[in-house]
Scaffold this active site. Structure first.
Site, PDB file in Angstrom:
ATOM      1  N   ASP A  24       0.894  -1.278  -0.161  1.00  0.00           N
ATOM      2  CA  ASP A  24       0.133   0.023   0.090  1.00  0.00           C
ATOM      3  C   ASP A  24       0.906   1.307   0.599  1.00  0.00           C
ATOM      4  O   ASP A  24       0.555   2.385   0.267  1.00  0.00           O
ATOM      5  CB  ASP A  24      -1.043   0.049   1.659  1.00  0.00           C
ATOM      6  CG  ASP A  24      -1.851  -1.102   1.093  1.00  0.00           C
ATOM      7  OD1 ASP A  24      -1.582  -2.236   0.472  1.00  0.00           O
ATOM      8  OD2 ASP A  24      -2.985  -0.542   1.790  1.00  0.00           O
ATOM      9  N   LYS A 129      -6.669  -4.835  -3.366  1.00  0.00           N
ATOM     10  CA  LYS A 129      -7.355  -5.163  -2.085  1.00  0.00           C
ATOM     11  C   LYS A 129      -7.982  -4.764  -1.438  1.00  0.00           C
ATOM     12  O   LYS A 129      -8.146  -3.159  -1.116  1.00  0.00           O
ATOM     13  CB  LYS A 129      -6.463  -5.681  -0.939  1.00  0.00           C
ATOM     14  CG  LYS A 129      -5.468  -4.950  -0.525  1.00  0.00           C
ATOM     15  CD  LYS A 129      -4.152  -5.100   0.326  1.00  0.00           C
ATOM     16  CE  LYS A 129      -3.429  -4.353   1.321  1.00  0.00           C
ATOM     17  NZ  LYS A 129      -4.701  -3.435   1.972  1.00  0.00           N
ATOM     18  N   CYS A 162      -2.404  -2.732   7.387  1.00  0.00           N
ATOM     19  CA  CYS A 162      -2.550  -3.482   6.374  1.00  0.00           C
ATOM     20  C   CYS A 162      -0.813  -4.745   6.430  1.00  0.00           C
ATOM     21  O   CYS A 162      -1.424  -5.626   6.166  1.00  0.00           O
ATOM     22  CB  CYS A 162      -2.613  -2.250   5.343  1.00  0.00           C
ATOM     23  SG  CYS A 162      -4.008  -1.977   5.302  1.00  0.00           S
TER      24      CYS A 162
HETATM   25  C1  C5J Z   1      -3.294   0.836   5.751  1.00  0.00           C
HETATM   26  C2  C5J Z   1      -4.691   2.380   6.652  1.00  0.00           C
HETATM   27  N1  C5J Z   1      -2.678   0.762   4.138  1.00  0.00           N
HETATM   28  N2  C5J Z   1      -4.200   2.202   7.344  1.00  0.00           N
HETATM   29  N3  C5J Z   1      -4.330   1.160   5.817  1.00  0.00           N
HETATM   30  O1  C5J Z   1      -2.609   0.155   6.467  1.00  0.00           O
HETATM   31  O2  C5J Z   1      -6.630   2.204   6.239  1.00  0.00           O
END
Ligand code: C5J
Length: 221
Positions: A24, A129, A162
């Site tokens: 991400d 995702k 994540c």
């Molecule tokens: C991730 C989030 N990528 N913190 N998303 O950690 O909402």
């Protein structure tokens, strides 16, 4: 077989059975005006790891291991966004709302894309995702099995959301996971530290951790 000086003890991996899982590293989490900032977060914590994440990606490409980039995003019609996720928190903007980088966390919008420094190469795997975990409602496990991957080197954001969720999902599916501590970040530094401690507790209950320098030394050994 390569050996990394890691915590809580040495991590062993075979490059041809190992993938880098870059989680991400999207504009929506890392840049001003994105989803992360709409939740009131200071994006500078995430920006600070970009050079190390870039060096890690470069290392993976040089060693020739499989590279996977994940992005948290939803379909434009929001059919994969449950109300429990849409309505959570008290953000200034919600998922799907228009922001300075397009609709927040919507696949195909500029904000959901990877940051400039970490753009995937054509042969690398990109996994969209809808959840926090990289294995939930994606074909990631099948893709990794097809490629004979049994170990994952993990990096990205955010450490306690994540990244940790994906590592736990991977661990339950039998992958050996090494988190690169200077290539992962949280909006809350104490959450990052706590996550690292949780991962290595009880004899690597979720996996191993090491800095990029230790990984690089292993590859050269
Ligand atoms: C991730 C989030 N990528 N913190 N998303 O950690 O909402």
């Amino acid at each position: 077989m390569k050996t990394v000086s890691a915590q809580p003890f040495e991590f062993h991996f075979e490059p041809k059975h190992t993938a880098l899982l870059m989680i991400d590293m999207q504009r929506d989490f890392i840049e001003h005006g994105g989803f992360g900032e709409s939740l009131g977060n200071d994006v500078r914590y995430l920006q600070s790891i970009v050079p190390t994440a870039q060096a890690l990606l470069q290392w993976a490409r040089e060693v020739g291991i499989t590279v996977v980039h994940t992005k948290e995003c939803h379909r434009p019609d929001l059919s994969d966004l449950p109300p429990a996720k849409k309505n959570r928190g008290n953000p200034s903007l919600r998922i799907g709302d228009p922001g300075p980088m397009g609709r927040l966390l919507i696949d195909g919008e500029p904000g959901s894309d990877f940051i400039e420094a970490l753009q995937p190469m054509p042969q690398e795997l990109v996994i969209a995702k809808p959840g926090k975990g990289a294995f939930y409602n994606t074909g990631l496990h099948e893709q990794l099995v097809q490629r004979g991957i049994t170990s994952l080197i993990v990096a990205g954001v955010t450490t306690e959301v994540c990244v940790q969720t994906s590592m736990r999902e991977a661990n339950d599916r039998g992958y050996e996971c090494l988190l690169i501590t200077d290539a992962t970040a949280s909006y809350f530094p104490h959450f990052k530290q706590a996550t690292i401690e949780m991962i290595v507790a009880q004899g690597a209950i979720v996996g191993w951790v090491a800095e990029l320098a230790a990984l690089r030394e292993s590859a050269e050994a």
